[in-house]
Every structure is written in C-alpha cells, then in structure tokens.
Design a protein around this motif. Structure first.
Motif, PDB file in Angstrom:
ATOM      1  N   TRP A   4     -65.815   0.326  -4.198  1.00  0.00           N
ATOM      2  CA  TRP A   4     -65.550   1.721  -4.559  1.00  0.00           C
ATOM      3  C   TRP A   4     -64.053   2.024  -4.501  1.00  0.00           C
ATOM      4  N   ARG A  11     -59.307   3.545 -11.651  1.00  0.00           N
ATOM      5  CA  ARG A  11     -59.428   4.841 -12.335  1.00  0.00           C
ATOM      6  C   ARG A  11     -58.145   5.661 -12.201  1.00  0.00           C
ATOM      7  N   GLU A  16     -57.449   8.688 -14.701  1.00  0.00           N
ATOM      8  CA  GLU A  16     -58.750   9.339 -14.545  1.00  0.00           C
ATOM      9  C   GLU A  16     -58.898   9.798 -13.095  1.00  0.00           C
ATOM     10  N   ARG A  18     -60.012  12.493 -11.517  1.00  0.00           N
ATOM     11  CA  ARG A  18     -61.265  13.064 -10.998  1.00  0.00           C
ATOM     12  C   ARG A  18     -62.270  11.955 -10.687  1.00  0.00           C
ATOM     13  N   ASP A  19     -62.388  10.976 -11.603  1.00  0.00           N
ATOM     14  CA  ASP A  19     -63.294   9.851 -11.369  1.00  0.00           C
ATOM     15  C   ASP A  19     -62.790   8.984 -10.220  1.00  0.00           C
ATOM     16  N   ALA A  22     -63.748  10.651  -6.993  1.00  0.00           N
ATOM     17  CA  ALA A  22     -65.179  10.473  -6.713  1.00  0.00           C
ATOM     18  C   ALA A  22     -65.452   9.077  -6.163  1.00  0.00           C
ATOM     19  N   ALA A  23     -64.810   8.062  -6.716  1.00  0.00           N
ATOM     20  CA  ALA A  23     -65.009   6.698  -6.230  1.00  0.00           C
ATOM     21  C   ALA A  23     -64.444   6.529  -4.819  1.00  0.00           C
ATOM     22  N   CYS A  44     -54.898  10.927  -5.484  1.00  0.00           N
ATOM     23  CA  CYS A  44     -55.721  11.767  -6.362  1.00  0.00           C
ATOM     24  C   CYS A  44     -55.570  13.242  -6.003  1.00  0.00           C
TER      25      CYS A  44
END
Length: 93
Positions: A4, A11, A16, A18-19, A22-23, A44
């Motif tokens: 993850w 990402r 990316e 937002r992704d 999340a990861a 992020c």
C-alpha cells in the motif's frame, strides 16, 4: 503495509494525490507506525493544502524513526515554506 505504501508513492509521483492518500491510509490501517506511509501521507496532505496535518504526520514519523534524515529534511522544507525558519534550520542541522 509495504504494498500500500509503494502504491501510495507511485500514485503521488503520478500526481494522483487523492488516490495516493487513500493508499497511504490503507497502509496505516494495517500498521499505524509504518514510517514510509506516514512520509507519503504527509506529502499528500501538503499537496492538498493541509500543512498542519502534514506536519503532524511528519512529527509522528520522526518520533518513530528519529535517525532518518530524509524525514527531517521533509519537515524542514515544510516549516521553511510556512515561514518558520528557526524550526526549519533545526531540522536541517
């Protein structure tokens, strides 16, 4: 959490955010003290305009792994951009 956190890093590099967040959060659900996930989560959060959350993530990462200089540089950069030069210098030295 390795997979993850690696996905989060990829990402993030692709823009990316937002992704990536999340990861990173998935990795931290598995192991809340997984420093690589905390570091990418901080990047992020900063990219999302959440410097206070980014600083909290970095503070925890540094508490868990105080000997990793890249974490202090990352936090120093964040503090410098926030105008907290004295605190930034402390991380750089």
């Amino acid at each position: 959490p390795d997979g993850w956190a690696s996905l989060a890093e990829c990402r993030f590099q692709l823009g990316e955010h937002r992704d990536a967040l999340a990861a990173a959060d998935k990795a931290l659900q598995i192991d809340g003290a997984f420093v690589p996930a905390l570091a990418v989560r901080a990047r992020c959060q900063l990219a999302a305009g959440q410097p206070d959350k980014a600083l909290a993530s970095l503070d925890l990462a540094i508490q868990l792994a105080p000997d990793l200089p890249e974490l202090r540089v990352q936090r120093g950069d964040l503090l410098q951009s926030a105008g907290e030069l004295h605190r930034a210098v402390a991380d750089y030295t």
